[in-house]
Design a protein around this motif. Structure first.
Motif, PDB file in Angstrom:
ATOM      1  N   ALA A  56       1.159  -1.019  -0.260  1.00 64.66           N
ATOM      2  CA  ALA A  56       0.172  -0.242   0.200  1.00 64.66           C
ATOM      3  C   ALA A  56       0.901   1.126   0.074  1.00 64.66           C
ATOM      4  N   ARG A  58       1.012   4.970  -0.313  1.00 65.43           N
ATOM      5  CA  ARG A  58       0.512   6.671   0.055  1.00 65.43           C
ATOM      6  C   ARG A  58       1.224   7.895  -0.384  1.00 65.43           C
ATOM      7  N   SER A  64      -4.159   7.587  -2.089  1.00 64.71           N
ATOM      8  CA  SER A  64      -3.432   6.349  -2.351  1.00 64.71           C
ATOM      9  C   SER A  64      -3.532   5.758  -3.353  1.00 64.71           C
ATOM     10  N   SER A  66      -1.441   1.986  -5.422  1.00 59.60           N
ATOM     11  CA  SER A  66      -0.588   0.340  -4.757  1.00 59.60           C
ATOM     12  C   SER A  66       0.513   0.122  -5.602  1.00 59.60           C
ATOM     13  N   THR A  76      -3.191   4.126  -9.580  1.00 58.03           N
ATOM     14  CA  THR A  76      -3.710   5.141  -8.620  1.00 58.03           C
ATOM     15  C   THR A  76      -5.337   5.775  -9.123  1.00 58.03           C
ATOM     16  N   GLY A 251      -6.025   2.179   2.066  1.00 63.39           N
ATOM     17  CA  GLY A 251      -5.637   3.445   1.577  1.00 63.39           C
ATOM     18  C   GLY A 251      -5.508   4.208   2.770  1.00 63.39           C
ATOM     19  N   ASN A 252      -5.490   5.373   2.532  1.00 66.41           N
ATOM     20  CA  ASN A 252      -5.156   6.507   3.643  1.00 66.41           C
ATOM     21  C   ASN A 252      -6.415   7.607   3.530  1.00 66.41           C
ATOM     22  N   LEU A 551      -2.553   4.570   6.793  1.00 65.28           N
ATOM     23  CA  LEU A 551      -3.209   3.628   6.218  1.00 65.28           C
ATOM     24  C   LEU A 551      -4.200   2.657   7.189  1.00 65.28           C
ATOM     25  N   ASN A 618      -9.058   8.525   0.075  1.00 66.61           N
ATOM     26  CA  ASN A 618      -9.030   6.886  -0.637  1.00 66.61           C
ATOM     27  C   ASN A 618      -8.823   7.544  -1.972  1.00 66.61           C
ATOM     28  N   SER A 621      -7.153   3.827  -3.629  1.00 66.98           N
ATOM     29  CA  SER A 621      -6.855   2.786  -3.202  1.00 66.98           C
ATOM     30  C   SER A 621      -6.974   1.694  -3.827  1.00 66.98           C
TER      31      SER A 621
END
Lengths: 687, 687
Positions: A56, A58, A64, A66, A76, A251-252, A551, A618, A621
């Motif tokens: 994951a 940021r 967010s 990956s 993203t 995600g964040n 996260l 997010n 994410s």
């Protein structure tokens, strides 16, 4: 919504009551596996969680993402890379409109100001920081807390080129955690579709579903000029989502406010949200009218406009939620129940009344803080540079533990990167921004306000903006670097009008912050720490902290909802784009969709919705299936999800996702990128 | 504020409790002379009231005024004639910027669409109309009421060239009064100062005090091409006001809402006001940015922009008031007390709950009514013409008692005048307006809304606006007259795109009105009639009705106030203008002030404040001394007065007035008008 983290969040608060099914943005050291197993007959194990956490990403721009290949490839949203595309565009080459699809990896281009970060450890620092605070109150509390945070962050990450440490305040001060990140500060754009496909339906369709948006893009993390090796990553899984299957969004989420007290919510409803909506509306009107003057301005202002429209809509949804008696009644009842429960408990006292007083103080200082804390920096990039430079000049000479947040050892590298990375600015937009700030500051604070008199003198907002923007050299990265390197002496010696303006503003801005610290932050921190205690005692560990752009994991399932009695299906298909197209903005077809119509598999699932609990930040994410593979990228919420800032309603709130199946079609058929297709399939990419 | 009546008001409501000292906008058949005498040791007698009523003028543009000579000369505010000046201006001759000061009376120029009206009688029609309503409910109630009103108005004023009748609903249906007016439909501009003097300080100073604004102008009523003889008029009295002296403001306050129920106020606070503020903000941003494109646009858009800014500020003040717990607590307590008092009274029942249900219905239909009831007519003059023409085509064929308000026999002459008087329109503004409407309608109702689909089809807001505005011929008064004269057949035959658009919208707009009538207007009218009974029983005749843009008298005194502990003096002097001037907009000196600086008596009282209770619509109202002479023209309220829509606070609310002393200086020294000076002094003017 376009789930970008639109604005830096304030303090974080805990939720009042135990989460309902599927509600919650859980920290990775507190995933409710029992509840998940109970709901779905299965839950992720530690290995699953560890792999996912390591995959994951940021993005410091507020999104967010990956890792989805072993060579640093990052999935993203398109709207998370749009400012990068805009910064790299010229009048001759519009990477927003046309998309970006480099012939080979060597042509991937660095995104200014962007940094990718991966959590490597989470350590509890509660006892440490609460010990440093002790029985302090007021300004001393804030000072002691921030000093200890700066020390812990500095000590935790000595290699500042590759790591970053952040202390995160959870449950409003009930917990403090030290997060360590591996950071990658060379992030390049690897692929992006046409804007018209990514944002098909534009603002009207934003936060709505059914939806037909290719809101996906790929970045790649580099180090020492080479792609970063990422053996741990999510498996790319370009299959259609199945109704009812379990999904995880990792995600964040940026900021939620699910435990404001009644008084704090009333402040949001009566002050902050209406003022924000009104200011955003006028600025939006000014900006889009100015953009219509020429195609260049239309391109240059695009990202800024979309950002404002998105944030406006998100704030509108929050405002609507707080004006919905059915929605707020539950929150009021929860608060009343907790108050009743702890009545007479001396260890808890009456934190609600303490917060009431803090909110009253905040009301008094609110307009000052909106207009004077950062001055025109909210509306002008150049003004933002000046603010950073003037602050940095003063702060960097102090010991680490005495500096303002943003200028501590652990924060400086990103602050410097954002300041010095070359980014194009546009005189007309800068002028528009400073002029808007000055005219609204005068309107709200009044012509006879002492600060306005000091800052504007006899200048009109228009004249002030023209003088600052045409006179400043801050558009030049070399000049910014020179002032940064020169420190306080260089600031003192600079005759740059924007710098001089912020030098004049700075003492007042600091005084406003000091007032806020003393009268709001300190008492609320103290009160929230006791509120958290009350909640832990009442509800145990079935609580998740409010979102803090760190996260989190949310679980849910692929599922539609009932909109005023009519069912909304959970998926759309790519062919639906053609039906919805009108030929006029924002419903024109992207060129790629026109050209490839005969080759596109129109039955491919395009976008879909899930019950995951998400919020701005997010965006991008990964949406992860039970087997740990990625089946989509979350990019939006439905209109009901906007109330999610204050509370989650599983019958209505939905996350909107672009499917990997659709992205695969895009890569194979619409804007072909065979190297990426191979890389995602696990074959070694071509260098 | 610039007390123009900004928007047509909805239903009228009564106040809950007896007026506090100086509170109240009293009808001329209910002046509280006992209370006045008690407070000031003196009160006006019937002769005083009769003379004043006969001198008081209502301007159909939304302002108040008064006759101040025997030859039809009318004193009002500059901002009440600005649209007239704008309509008469050209690129070569800007009467707004330069002012208007004709060499002789023959050069006075007619103001398009303007009409002056003087009340000649007030008759009670309560029993008549309540009898017609009987026990009806729902749509039948509204229909019966409106039919009887149309009949009474038609029968009351058979000479429609010179008279106009209006039935006014007071106390929300507790009383109905038939007002007869003598009307003058040829109103000419006789004198106006430079805009920069009239509106010195612009939007920032608007609703503020101290103030330095020459917000005065003179009109003249004509009939058969000659000035109207007005032997009864107010004596012009160019002396300074004295602190503490009694003052009467006599004019037409447009609309107050001092007895909304709690639920109705909450609707204002959570729905109507925020939506209005947000829409006005974006439109303001679009308009002012467009105006900056050229000096022509700057001139052409001026009046529209100032109108929006003024209305925005007034709405902001209302919104602030409703979010002030101290302000609203009193209103809540008043309602609770009255509810308690009538509990169990079968004749009263529970009107509050009935209104709650009506408000719930209104919430459901609110967005439809905002965006579809009049379509783009709120933002476009040409669209407004089309709306009127399409409606008139259908309505004029019906019997008088079955027509929509605005198209009854008594209303038609003014409707026709407004439609056919030649007024310049500007393509860019029209396009801006229609485009804004279409884009917001789509944003709020949604792309997939059936009405939006029907109205926009596959067109974007921009394309729709371009097609309607560039294709319509409605800018030509002759074409409008032709369609008016041609009636339904001409509308059916017209291929004008704006007409066709409104023909398509009309059935939906009528359905929305029918819903509103049935679900809101009817139940609220019935409930308010019983509420009024409850209030009369509880508080006797010490009640004044909510404002209805009909003639009212307010009493008060010349008096400053304490602003956060600091006293604000009640007067400013003309010399203060020079101290406040900055050389930059909106604080530049008018040319007249620059040229005449050495000759102006700087100690002359310029503007002053009084405790009179006023609201939008009162703009231009004469401020009258005990002896019946006029000592100023009300043009604004202070910022606190904005809450006056919901309640009056005598410690803070103030009326802002331009003094006759300052106007006299202007006429003698700054923009000399010796003929007017002589006429105001009671000498016969020169023809």
């Amino acid at each position: 919504m376009r789930l970008t983290l639109a604005f830096a969040c304030a303090a974080a608060f805990a939720v009042t009551t135990p989460a309902t099914a599927e509600e919650g943005m859980w920290t990775f050291d507190g995933v409710p596996t029992d509840a998940i197993r109970k709901a779905y007959g299965w839950a992720p194990d530690q290995q699953w969680l560890d792999r996912t956490q390591a995959s994951a990403v940021r993005l410091t721009g507020g999104c967010s993402a990956s890792f989805v290949s072993s060579e640093g490839l990052i999935l993203t949203n398109h709207h998370c890379v749009i400012s990068c595309l805009q910064n790299l565009s010229t009048a001759d080459s519009d990477l927003v409109a046309g998309g970006f699809n480099p012939a080979d990896r060597a042509r991937e281009r660095q995104c200014p100001g962007q940094q990718a970060e991966v959590v490597t450890s989470i350590t509890d620092a509660t006892a440490d920081i609460q010990g440093a605070i002790g029985a302090l109150t007021g300004a001393a509390l804030v000072k002691a807390r921030d000093a200890r945070i700066a020390e812990l962050e500095s000590a935790g990450c000595t290699d500042r080129a590759k790591t970053r440490c952040q202390v995160v305040t959870l449950f409003g001060g009930g917990q403090y955690k030290l997060y360590q990140y591996r950071k990658y500060s060379d992030v390049r754009i690897a692929w992006a579709p046409e804007f018209q496909a990514a944002f098909f339906g534009g603002d009207p369709d934003n936060f709505n579903f059914p939806r037909y948006a290719m809101d996906a893009a790929f970045l790649r993390a580099y180090e020492d000029g080479k792609p970063v090796a990422t053996p741990v990553h999510l498996k790319w899984n370009p299959r259609a989502p199945q109704a009812g299957e379990i999904t995880f969004v990792v995600g964040n989420p940026g900021s939620t406010q699910r435990l404001l007290t009644e008084t704090q919510r009333e402040f949001q409803r009566s002050e902050r949200l209406p003022l924000t909506l009104i200011l955003q509306s006028e600025y939006r009107g000014r900006l889009l009218t100015k953009m219509q003057e020429s195609p260049d301005k239309m391109r240059e202002g695009g990202d800024e406009l979309f950002g404002y429209e998105n944030s406006f809509k998100a704030n509108s949804g929050q405002f609507r939620a707080l004006n919905d008696p059915a929605f707020t009644a539950k929150m009021a009842a929860d608060e009343a129940a907790l108050r009743e429960r702890v009545r007479g408990d001396a260890a808890i006292g009456d934190p609600w009344t303490e917060i009431d007083q803090a909110v009253a103080a905040r009301r008094n200082g609110y307009l000052d803080s909106v207009f004077l804390q950062g001055g025109p920096a909210s509306y002008s990039t150049l003004a933002g540079y000046a603010l950073t430079l003037v602050r940095a000049g003063a702060e960097r000479g102090k010991p680490n533990s005495e500096r303002l947040p943003g200028f501590t050892d652990s924060a400086l590298p990103l602050t410097e990167k954002r300041l010095t990375d070359p980014v194009p600015t546009y005189q007309w937009m800068e002028q528009l921004g400073v002029e808007f700030w000055a005219s609204k500051a005068r309107e709200y604070l009044g012509t006879d306000n002492a600060d306005i008199r000091a800052l504007l003198g006899k200048e009109s907002p228009e004249a002030l903006a023209a003088r600052l923007v045409s006179g400043t050299r801050l558009a030049d990265p070399a000049y910014r670097e020179q002032l940064w390197d020169g420190g306080a002496a260089a600031i003192a010696a600079s005759d740059d009008p924007m710098i001089r303006f912020f030098v004049a503003l700075d003492p007042r801005a600091r005084a406003i912050k000091a007032d806020f610290d003393r009268n709001y932050d300190a008492p609320v921190t103290a009160a929230q720490a006791r509120l958290a205690k009350a909640r832990f005692a009442a509800y145990g560990d079935k609580l998740y902290p409010d979102a803090t752009f760190t996260l989190r994991l949310s679980y849910g399932q692929v599922k539609g909802w009932d909109e005023r009695g009519k069912p909304v299906a959970p998926t759309t298909v790519m062919g639906g784009t053609y039906d919805r197209a009108t030929g006029q903005a924002p419903y024109q077809l992207a060129k790629g969709f026109v050209d490839a119509e005969s080759r596109i598999d129109k039955a491919t699932v395009y976008d879909f919705v899930t019950t995951n609990d998400i919020i701005g930040g997010n965006s991008g994410s990964p949406v992860i299936a039970r087997d740990g593979s990625v089946i989509g990228a979350a990019f939006d919420g439905n209109i009901h999800s906007l109330g999610g800032n204050f509370g989650y309603d599983g019958t209505l709130n939905r996350t909107v996702v672009v499917s990997t199946a659709a992205v695969q079609q895009a890569l194979e058929t619409i804007w072909p990128a065979p190297a990426l297709v191979a890389e995602l399939a696990g074959k070694r990419g071509r260098r």
